[in-house]
Design a protein around this motif. Structure first.
Motif, mmCIF file in Angstrom:
data_model
loop_
_atom_site.group_PDB
_atom_site.id
_atom_site.type_symbol
_atom_site.label_atom_id
_atom_site.label_comp_id
_atom_site.label_asym_id
_atom_site.label_seq_id
_atom_site.Cartn_x
_atom_site.Cartn_y
_atom_site.Cartn_z
ATOM 1 N N SER A 50 0.739 -1.299 0.020
ATOM 2 C CA SER A 50 -0.004 0.066 -0.016
ATOM 3 C C SER A 50 0.902 1.349 -0.037
ATOM 4 C CB SER A 50 -1.150 0.056 1.334
ATOM 5 O OG SER A 50 -0.210 0.263 2.388
ATOM 6 N N GLY A 51 2.061 1.078 -0.020
ATOM 7 C CA GLY A 51 3.105 2.262 0.002
ATOM 8 C C GLY A 51 3.567 2.744 1.235
ATOM 9 N N ARG A 52 3.163 1.953 2.190
ATOM 10 C CA ARG A 52 3.746 2.603 3.739
ATOM 11 C C ARG A 52 5.035 1.753 3.964
ATOM 12 N NH1 ARG A 52 -1.144 1.953 7.520
ATOM 13 N NH2 ARG A 52 -0.122 3.282 9.016
ATOM 14 N N GLN A 53 5.995 2.261 4.671
ATOM 15 C CA GLN A 53 6.963 1.532 5.178
ATOM 16 C C GLN A 53 6.925 0.675 6.400
ATOM 17 O OE1 GLN A 53 10.495 1.935 3.656
ATOM 18 N NE2 GLN A 53 9.181 2.897 2.220
ATOM 19 N N VAL A 54 7.339 -0.440 6.285
ATOM 20 C CA VAL A 54 6.646 -1.565 7.441
ATOM 21 C C VAL A 54 8.169 -2.425 7.578
ATOM 22 C CG1 VAL A 54 6.053 -3.255 5.756
ATOM 23 C CG2 VAL A 54 5.350 -3.245 8.164
ATOM 24 N N ILE A 55 8.144 -2.496 8.892
ATOM 25 C CA ILE A 55 9.321 -3.408 9.280
ATOM 26 C C ILE A 55 8.788 -4.721 10.395
ATOM 27 C CG2 ILE A 55 10.161 -1.971 11.358
ATOM 28 C CD1 ILE A 55 12.957 -2.972 10.591
ATOM 29 N N LEU A 56 9.140 -5.849 9.963
ATOM 30 C CA LEU A 56 8.725 -7.107 10.683
ATOM 31 C C LEU A 56 9.945 -7.409 11.434
ATOM 32 C CD1 LEU A 56 6.998 -9.452 11.399
ATOM 33 C CD2 LEU A 56 7.742 -10.386 9.076
ATOM 34 N N VAL A 57 9.796 -7.329 12.949
ATOM 35 C CA VAL A 57 10.794 -7.581 13.665
ATOM 36 C C VAL A 57 10.568 -9.059 14.235
ATOM 37 C CG1 VAL A 57 12.268 -7.149 15.796
ATOM 38 C CG2 VAL A 57 11.340 -5.368 14.137
ATOM 39 N N GLU A 58 11.360 -10.102 14.075
ATOM 40 C CA GLU A 58 11.215 -11.486 14.659
ATOM 41 C C GLU A 58 11.453 -11.622 16.224
ATOM 42 O OE1 GLU A 58 11.348 -15.836 13.298
ATOM 43 O OE2 GLU A 58 13.124 -14.828 12.654
ATOM 44 N N CYS A 59 10.577 -11.603 17.045
ATOM 45 C CA CYS A 59 10.702 -11.517 18.449
ATOM 46 C C CYS A 59 10.670 -12.991 19.029
ATOM 47 C CB CYS A 59 9.958 -10.648 19.222
ATOM 48 S SG CYS A 59 10.125 -8.816 18.633
ATOM 49 N N ASP A 60 10.212 -14.074 18.172
ATOM 50 C CA ASP A 60 10.189 -15.346 18.978
ATOM 51 C C ASP A 60 11.827 -15.891 18.566
ATOM 52 O OD1 ASP A 60 9.974 -18.037 19.422
ATOM 53 O OD2 ASP A 60 8.219 -18.271 18.115
ATOM 54 N N LEU A 61 12.338 -15.555 19.999
ATOM 55 C CA LEU A 61 13.830 -15.788 19.941
ATOM 56 C C LEU A 61 13.938 -17.295 20.537
ATOM 57 C CD1 LEU A 61 15.099 -12.599 21.870
ATOM 58 C CD2 LEU A 61 15.091 -12.830 19.427
ATOM 59 N N ARG A 62 13.001 -17.889 20.542
ATOM 60 C CA ARG A 62 13.112 -19.497 20.887
ATOM 61 C C ARG A 62 12.892 -20.542 19.931
ATOM 62 N NH1 ARG A 62 12.297 -19.310 26.882
ATOM 63 N NH2 ARG A 62 11.442 -17.345 27.447
ATOM 64 N N LEU A 63 11.961 -20.231 18.958
ATOM 65 C CA LEU A 63 11.570 -20.978 17.672
ATOM 66 C C LEU A 63 11.429 -20.093 16.618
ATOM 67 C CD1 LEU A 63 9.342 -23.542 19.323
ATOM 68 C CD2 LEU A 63 11.623 -23.807 18.573
ATOM 69 N N PRO A 64 12.571 -19.488 16.199
ATOM 70 C CA PRO A 64 12.350 -18.401 14.991
ATOM 71 C C PRO A 64 11.988 -19.242 13.676
ATOM 72 C CG PRO A 64 14.770 -18.639 15.641
ATOM 73 C CD PRO A 64 13.665 -19.562 16.670
ATOM 74 N N THR A 65 11.194 -18.742 12.726
ATOM 75 C CA THR A 65 10.839 -19.169 11.582
ATOM 76 C C THR A 65 10.753 -18.418 10.312
ATOM 77 O OG1 THR A 65 8.500 -18.946 11.904
ATOM 78 C CG2 THR A 65 9.251 -20.946 12.820
ATOM 79 N N ILE A 66 10.759 -16.994 10.688
ATOM 80 C CA ILE A 66 10.570 -16.016 9.808
ATOM 81 C C ILE A 66 11.814 -15.964 8.640
ATOM 82 C CG2 ILE A 66 10.745 -13.591 9.237
ATOM 83 C CD1 ILE A 66 8.329 -14.548 10.410
ATOM 84 N N ARG A 67 12.765 -16.096 9.231
ATOM 85 C CA ARG A 67 14.248 -16.625 8.296
ATOM 86 C C ARG A 67 14.020 -17.288 7.117
ATOM 87 N NH1 ARG A 67 18.211 -19.536 7.232
ATOM 88 N NH2 ARG A 67 17.874 -20.676 9.061
ATOM 89 N N LYS A 68 13.455 -18.482 7.584
ATOM 90 C CA LYS A 68 13.237 -19.775 6.417
ATOM 91 C C LYS A 68 12.164 -19.342 5.617
ATOM 92 C CE LYS A 68 15.351 -23.286 9.411
ATOM 93 N NZ LYS A 68 15.216 -24.655 9.961
ATOM 94 N N LYS A 69 10.846 -18.882 6.333
ATOM 95 C CA LYS A 69 9.899 -18.363 5.459
ATOM 96 C C LYS A 69 9.996 -17.557 4.180
ATOM 97 C CE LYS A 69 6.290 -19.857 8.846
ATOM 98 N NZ LYS A 69 5.362 -19.240 9.923
#
Length: 167
Positions: A11-30
């Protein structure tokens, strides 16, 4: 949460996703990101904010900070002044800061982080989350005065491609 971040960036907005699940992170792989240092390393003072940032992931305006190395003390790091300062700094640079958090019923990390947020969106998974777990989650949020701003119901099978209106 990835789809939400993508839609906001689209939509043109600046967004940042911060992966705060420090125990079982999955964002990097996804997202297919290379394994690098991340939030835990930044909060532990091992690297800088610039070293942890992935710019324009999938689409322009969608940035990501992955979890990084799994620390021995996730709740401590997420409850630190360094984390609160990071979130404040990100809020000045981005239109939307999204935090991917672990389930509230499993660990207290999300409740600790809730103090740094405008609100929580609770994810309820079809055929997985039961009513008592959801009630427990909401009670926990209430105990720490966490503001619940909505719910996402996911993993539901679509039975029909047509919209139905209930009168």
């Amino acid at each position: 949460i990835i789809n939400l971040a993508y839609s906001i960036a689209e939509s043109g907005r600046q967004v940042i996703l911060v992966e705060c699940d420090l125990r079982l992170p999955t964002i990097r792989k996804k997202l297919g990101l290379a394994k690098t240092t991340g939030l835990s390393n930044l909060l532990a003072g091992i690297n800088s904010e610039k070293a942890t940032l992935h710019k324009d992931v999938l689409i322009k305006g969608f940035d990501v900070v992955q979890a990084g190395d799994i620390p021995p003390n996730p709740s401590e790091l997420l409850g630190s002044k360094a984390f609160a300062n990071l979130i404040d700094n990100l809020a000045e640079s981005y239109d939307v800061v999204l935090l991917d958090l672990p389930p509230i019923g499993e660990v207290s990390d999300a409740l600790v982080v809730s103090k740094c947020t405008d609100g929580l969106i609770i994810v309820v998974r079809n055929d997985y989350t039961n009513a008592s777990d959801l009630e427990y989650t909401l009670r926990q949020c209430d105990l720490v005065d966490a503001k619940v701003i909505g719910f996402v119901y996911n993993s539901a099978a679509a039975k029909s491609k047509k919209y139905k209106y209930i009168a």
